[in-house]
Scaffold this motif. Structure first.
Motif, PDB file in Angstrom:
ATOM      1  N   UNK A 402       0.825  -1.214   0.000  1.00  0.00           N
ATOM      2  CA  UNK A 402       0.000   0.000   0.000  1.00  0.00           C
ATOM      3  C   UNK A 402       0.855   1.257   0.000  1.00  0.00           C
ATOM      4  N   UNK A 403       1.871   1.282   0.867  1.00  0.00           N
ATOM      5  CA  UNK A 403       2.630   2.513   1.044  1.00  0.00           C
ATOM      6  C   UNK A 403       3.457   2.870  -0.192  1.00  0.00           C
ATOM      7  N   UNK A 404       3.905   1.872  -0.944  1.00  0.00           N
ATOM      8  CA  UNK A 404       4.678   2.176  -2.148  1.00  0.00           C
ATOM      9  C   UNK A 404       3.820   2.888  -3.186  1.00  0.00           C
ATOM     10  N   UNK A 405       2.540   2.507  -3.293  1.00  0.00           N
ATOM     11  CA  UNK A 405       1.647   3.187  -4.224  1.00  0.00           C
ATOM     12  C   UNK A 405       1.404   4.624  -3.792  1.00  0.00           C
ATOM     13  N   UNK A 406       1.246   4.830  -2.488  1.00  0.00           N
ATOM     14  CA  UNK A 406       1.050   6.194  -1.984  1.00  0.00           C
ATOM     15  C   UNK A 406       2.298   7.035  -2.223  1.00  0.00           C
ATOM     16  N   UNK A 407       3.435   6.444  -1.963  1.00  0.00           N
ATOM     17  CA  UNK A 407       4.691   7.175  -2.074  1.00  0.00           C
ATOM     18  C   UNK A 407       5.018   7.527  -3.527  1.00  0.00           C
ATOM     19  N   UNK A 408       4.652   6.669  -4.450  1.00  0.00           N
ATOM     20  CA  UNK A 408       5.023   6.894  -5.844  1.00  0.00           C
ATOM     21  C   UNK A 408       4.007   7.678  -6.653  1.00  0.00           C
ATOM     22  N   UNK A 409       2.914   8.118  -6.041  1.00  0.00           N
ATOM     23  CA  UNK A 409       1.867   8.812  -6.795  1.00  0.00           C
ATOM     24  C   UNK A 409       2.301  10.224  -7.155  1.00  0.00           C
ATOM     25  N   UNK A 455      -6.587   4.681  -5.896  1.00  0.00           N
ATOM     26  CA  UNK A 455      -7.820   4.871  -5.125  1.00  0.00           C
ATOM     27  C   UNK A 455      -8.128   3.636  -4.297  1.00  0.00           C
ATOM     28  N   UNK A 456      -8.012   2.465  -4.907  1.00  0.00           N
ATOM     29  CA  UNK A 456      -8.260   1.226  -4.188  1.00  0.00           C
ATOM     30  C   UNK A 456      -7.276   1.059  -3.041  1.00  0.00           C
ATOM     31  N   UNK A 457      -6.002   1.388  -3.271  1.00  0.00           N
ATOM     32  CA  UNK A 457      -5.008   1.277  -2.210  1.00  0.00           C
ATOM     33  C   UNK A 457      -5.329   2.205  -1.046  1.00  0.00           C
ATOM     34  N   UNK A 458      -5.794   3.411  -1.334  1.00  0.00           N
ATOM     35  CA  UNK A 458      -6.144   4.352  -0.267  1.00  0.00           C
ATOM     36  C   UNK A 458      -7.348   3.867   0.521  1.00  0.00           C
ATOM     37  N   UNK A 459      -8.302   3.223  -0.152  1.00  0.00           N
ATOM     38  CA  UNK A 459      -9.464   2.708   0.565  1.00  0.00           C
ATOM     39  C   UNK A 459      -9.066   1.581   1.518  1.00  0.00           C
ATOM     40  N   UNK A 460      -8.210   0.682   1.041  1.00  0.00           N
ATOM     41  CA  UNK A 460      -7.732  -0.398   1.909  1.00  0.00           C
ATOM     42  C   UNK A 460      -6.845   0.168   3.014  1.00  0.00           C
ATOM     43  N   UNK A 461      -6.005   1.151   2.678  1.00  0.00           N
ATOM     44  CA  UNK A 461      -5.160   1.783   3.683  1.00  0.00           C
ATOM     45  C   UNK A 461      -6.001   2.439   4.767  1.00  0.00           C
ATOM     46  N   UNK A 462      -7.078   3.089   4.385  1.00  0.00           N
ATOM     47  CA  UNK A 462      -7.951   3.727   5.366  1.00  0.00           C
ATOM     48  C   UNK A 462      -8.553   2.693   6.308  1.00  0.00           C
TER      49      UNK A 462
END
Length: 937
Positions: A402-409, A455-462
């Motif tokens: 999850x965090x890699x997707x957030x970091x690379x956006x 978006x999906x990663x942020x929903x799961x992260x939340x």
């Protein structure tokens, strides 16, 4: 403070039903194709006649006519204007398509010996594709209508069993063609040709058949809880099929062996493992693999079925008497923890986008595996396999998914690139579901898929941040501890507030379609958890998503619980290293919450597609700066995904700060980080409120512009005439941003208070400007979003009151600011004299729900609990607050009595406790006044 949990609002599925048209799905000679009819722009009686002809062909005796009709309708659903699509739906399109699904010959429950006839199978697959395209691109009530017309019956009794039966054959090498016995008659040769054609059609269309079926099940599971209850009757079949498609051997990835180590009675010795792995490698070389786009659909379906649905969890776990680890959990862990993606399939053509989508599909698959495992880990189960899942989710490797997707956006770059390539797309061309990666359509599609994955990663992260699982021991310690306005004319009515207006009866046994249209429109039922965290209703918008448990979570964090929490996490500083992975996450989420040039744009900001008729952009009167520029219509999906990403990022930040604030001193944050997040959240709320005000401002309508039709609907509309639903969708996203932003501000002010050594006071490590308190009172609390009599409006008010209570008691707070907060809080208590004290120009009203009232009482008591504070004498005592507070006790008591003890026992218990605290506080302050008077004498 309230954590945010929610359902996905956009389905990141491929909209197209198949990769390519079936070879024999061609119109009869001389008949114009559906795209040709569309380009010619035929209208009126001829168009109606053509539509009716297609519907009649679905029941034609000739198989090729049925295939052509189903294929054409599947494509038309993507390109027809809304008016004509509604015309098709009014002629029982859904019922006719479902009828075609049930027309597939099968020999169940006995295993079929041969594939269904080619024409029947092709018609069913195309009909599934048409229904799937309707489900992912239409309002939720369409899915409810499908369920009401018994879509589940053919899916669960015909298609899922057939798909499960033929899966092994699909992965095996192709069987040799059937040869007629010699000497062969004409009838025998014809039978052999039919059998070969059926086998070829099955092999060529099997994966599209799988995906269409799974996406329909996914949409049904996400719609509402009553439909989910119907799925629970078939949960074993659905889960088994999804897990079969997610098997690590069939995906071509390495098996995760870590869970079988240690004392596992089913653990194999090294020699057995080596021999089995060698055999598996030989088998893999001979077998085919499940395509990743099908695995993603299976994971989406599995995640939707498991979400907030404990009855389905047991189908993934081993039996209680078993000592072996569940193979289904091992497959999901293998996907989540696999270091690399399986090899990409070879391109079938130069325009094949499969290889380009391969890595995006793999990223989505891993995120969905995390989400499915998280649903199991969030429960209270003490089973060894569930504990192993929790340990795996806490690992750095799992969190990096999850965090890699957030970091690379890089949202601004994506928005700029999307705007650039959209200018190169021909607006008069028909949509192409599978464009080549090098074309503008392919590049824009890749950007959309990347945004949907984020978006999906942020929903799961939340969800992950709200679950209490992200950290090690420090989080474990704290995670375990975790209406309408009052009717003045009817004093005796029960008063439960907005958050009490939820259905008490969650019928998990409804399998028929009765009443489900209403349920879909209302968004389903609220599902509560023991920790008091709200979960959005299935298929609902956030304004109905808040439940009374949201406020239980809000108030527990502020109502005298701080000392208890500090004691609970005493000694947790040694575990602060467990928070290191989250060190940069707040600023990353804050960055993702910042709008791009394509964010929060209403439909009127996009030029109409040439397929929808002439654009009225020339007569458009812009109502805001964002609407002055017309963007290409092709940017709509990317713009919607970016807007949702901003909201999900601020929601995840809200949940992170709730969890951090409960972690006590072990989670103290850097002052610069808190300041940046604090200012960013305030700025985000300001922009959302200003954008909402500008968008809702009525625009002058010149005589040259035709008046709007007044019809509601989410269909395509001309650029100059935004429908109400389009406007509401953007405003809803802004409301979500304000609600989550208020939670972030509350978390910041809690984390920003630090204890001075040798002092009973707390210093504030953030810089609070003179306009902060007026902004929260006059702009946020008094905004239309907060004033709305909805659970979302109630949440904004409660969070704002919680933040004000902390801001008002910081060290060196100006007396004027403290007085403004104190008077504002006092004005919300139910007494006729409250309005007299509201002298700051704010438009406040008496607390309209129990949660607002309880938060007001808690914040006010905390604000003036210490009579030695420097602001106490000039504000509380000299300001004459005690008599007004004492006068409000009777009104508070009468209000609390309206909360039904039988319906809302926990809320009534908290309300009674708040009333006792208020009475005791009034008596305490009266005793202080007597002591001070005695000293003066």
């Amino acid at each position: 403070m309230g954590k945010v949990r929610h359902r996905k609002h956009t389905r990141a599925a491929r909209v197209a039903a198949t990769d390519a048209p079936l070879a024999h799905a061609q119109p009869a000679s001389g008949e114009p194709t559906a795209p040709a009819q569309h380009r010619e722009g035929k209208k009126g009686a001829r168009r109606d006649h053509d539509m009716q002809t297609l519907l009649d062909q679905l029941r034609a005796p000739e198989g090729r006519d049925r295939v052509f009709a189903a294929s054409t309708l599947s494509s038309l659903i993507l390109s027809l204007p809304p008016l004509q699509l509604r015309l098709l739906l009014s002629r029982n399109l859904i019922g006719l398509l479902i009828e075609r699904l049930a027309a597939v010959p099968h020999a169940l429950p006995a295993a079929p010996t041969s594939p269904p006839p080619a024409d029947d199978l092709s018609t069913a697959i195309e009909s599934l594709g048409a229904l799937r395209n309707l489900a992912v691109s239409s309002p939720p009530h369409i899915v409810s209508e499908m369920h009401n017309k018994r879509l589940l019956l053919p899916l669960t009794t015909i298609h899922l069993p057939l798909l499960s039966h033929f899966l092994v054959a699909q992965l095996a090498p192709p069987a040799p063609p059937v040869q007629p016995p010699l000497p062969a008659s004409a009838e025998a040769r014809r039978a052999a040709d039919d059998a070969n054609e059926a086998s070829d059609t099955l092999r060529r269309s099997y994966w599209d058949w799988c995906e269409n079926t799974l996406v329909l099940l996914w949409c049904l599971a996400e719609s509402n809880t009553k439909i989910l209850a119907s799925l629970n009757a078939h949960a074993d079949l659905i889960v088994r099929f999804c897990v079969a498609l997610l098997d690590e051997d069939r995906l071509g990835i390495e098996r995760f062996e870590g869970v079988n180590e240690g004392e596992d009675a089913g653990m194999r010795n090294g020699a057995e493992k080596g021999a089995k792995k060698k055999d598996q490698r030989k088998d893999k070389a001979k077998r085919g693999r499940v395509p990743l786009f099908v695995a993603v659909a299976a994971a989406q379906t599995l995640h939707a079925v498991l979400s907030s649905n404990p009855p389905a969890h047991s189908h993934l776990l081993s039996s209680a008497s078993s000592h072996s680890f569940s193979p289904a959990l091992a497959s999901l862990l293998s996907i989540l923890l696999s270091p690399s993606a399986p090899p990409a399939p070879p391109a079938r053509s130069p325009t094949d986008p499969g290889a380009a989508h391969h890595l995006q599909d793999w990223a989505q698959l891993r995120v969905l595996a995390f989400g499915a495992l998280l649903e199991l880990a969030k429960g209270r189960s003490k089973r060894r396999d569930v504990e192993a899942v929790r340990d795996a989710l806490r690992s750095d490797e799992a969190q990096e998914v999850l965090l890699a997707l957030v970091r690379g956006a890089k949202l601004n770059e994506d928005a700029g690139e999307g705007a650039k390539v959209a200018q190169e797309i021909d607006p008069t061309a028909l949509p192409t579901p599978h464009a080549a990666p090098t074309t503008p359509e392919g590049k824009l599609s890749a950007l959309e898929r990347g945004a949907q994955t984020l978006q999906l990663a942020l929903e799961v992260l939340s969800e992950w941040l709200a679950s209490g699982l992200p950290s090690s021991a420090s989080f474990d310690a704290v995670s375990s501890g975790d209406g309408d306005e009052e009717n003045e004319e009817e004093e005796e009515e029960e008063w439960g507030g907005i958050s009490m207006q939820v259905e008490d009866d969650i019928d998990m046994g409804v399998s028929d379609g009765e009443g489900e249209g209403e349920d879909a429109a209302m968004g389903g039922d609220v599902i509560s958890e023991a920790d008091g965290v709200l979960r959005r209703k299935r298929g609902d918008t956030p304004e109905r998503a808040m439940g009374d448990d949201e406020m239980l979570d809000d108030l527990a964090a502020a109502a005298g619980g701080d000392d208890d929490e500090d004691e609970e996490v005493a000694g947790a500083d040694k575990d602060a290293a467990g928070l290191a992975l989250l060190s940069s996450l707040p600023l990353q989420l804050l960055q993702l919450s910042r709008p791009t040039p394509l964010s929060f744009l209403p439909s009127s900001s996009f030029a109409s597609s040439a397929l929808d008729g002439p654009s009225s952009a020339s007569t458009k009167i812009p109502t805001s700066a964002s609407e002055q520029t017309q963007h290409p219509a092709a940017l709509v999906p990317l713009a919607e995904a970016l807007t949702t990403i901003h909201v999900r990022a601020i929601e995840a930040l809200n949940n992170l700060y709730v969890t951090l604030s409960r972690a006590g001193s072990a989670a103290r944050r850097d002052a610069k980080e808190l300041q940046s997040v604090f200012e960013g959240a305030m700025l985000g709320m300001l922009e959302a409120l200003e954008g909402a005000q500008a968008q809702s401002a009525p625009a002058p309508a010149p005589a040259a512009v035709a008046p709007a039709s007044g019809k509601k609907g989410k269909g395509k509309q001309p650029a100059g005439d935004a429908g109400e639903d389009e406007v509401d969708e953007v405003q809803e996203r802004r409301r979500e941003s304000v609600m989550a932003g208020a939670g972030v501000v509350w978390g910041c002010v809690r984390l920003g208070l630090d204890q001075d050594k040798g002092s009973s006071l707390k210093r504030f490590v953030q810089v609070v400007g003179p306009d902060t308190t007026p902004f929260l009172i006059q702009r946020v609390y008094a905004s239309p979003f907060a004033a709305a009599q909805t659970p979302a409006g109630e949440a904004i008010r409660v969070r704002t009151l919680g933040a004000l209570g902390w801001l008002g008691r910081r060290k060196d707070v100006p007396a004027d600011e403290n007085a403004q907060i104190g008077r504002f809080l006092l004005s919300l208590l139910p007494t006729s004299r409250a309005a007299v004290l509201s002298t700051d120009g704010s438009s406040s009203s008496v607390a309209s729900t129990p949660d607002i009232l309880l938060q007001t009482i808690d914040s006010f008591i905390d604000l003036y609990a210490d009579e030695e504070r420097e602001y106490d004498a000039p504000v509380f005592r000299q300001g004459g607050m005690l008599p007004v507070l004492e006068a409000s006790v009777a009104g508070v008591r009468a209000t609390i009595k309206k909360v039904d003890r039988n319906k809302f026992p926990e809320l009534r218990s908290r309300a009674d406790g708040a009333l006792e605290n208020l009475v005791a506080f009034v008596q305490y302050r009266k005793d202080v006044e007597k002591q001070l008077a005695a000293r003066r004498r």
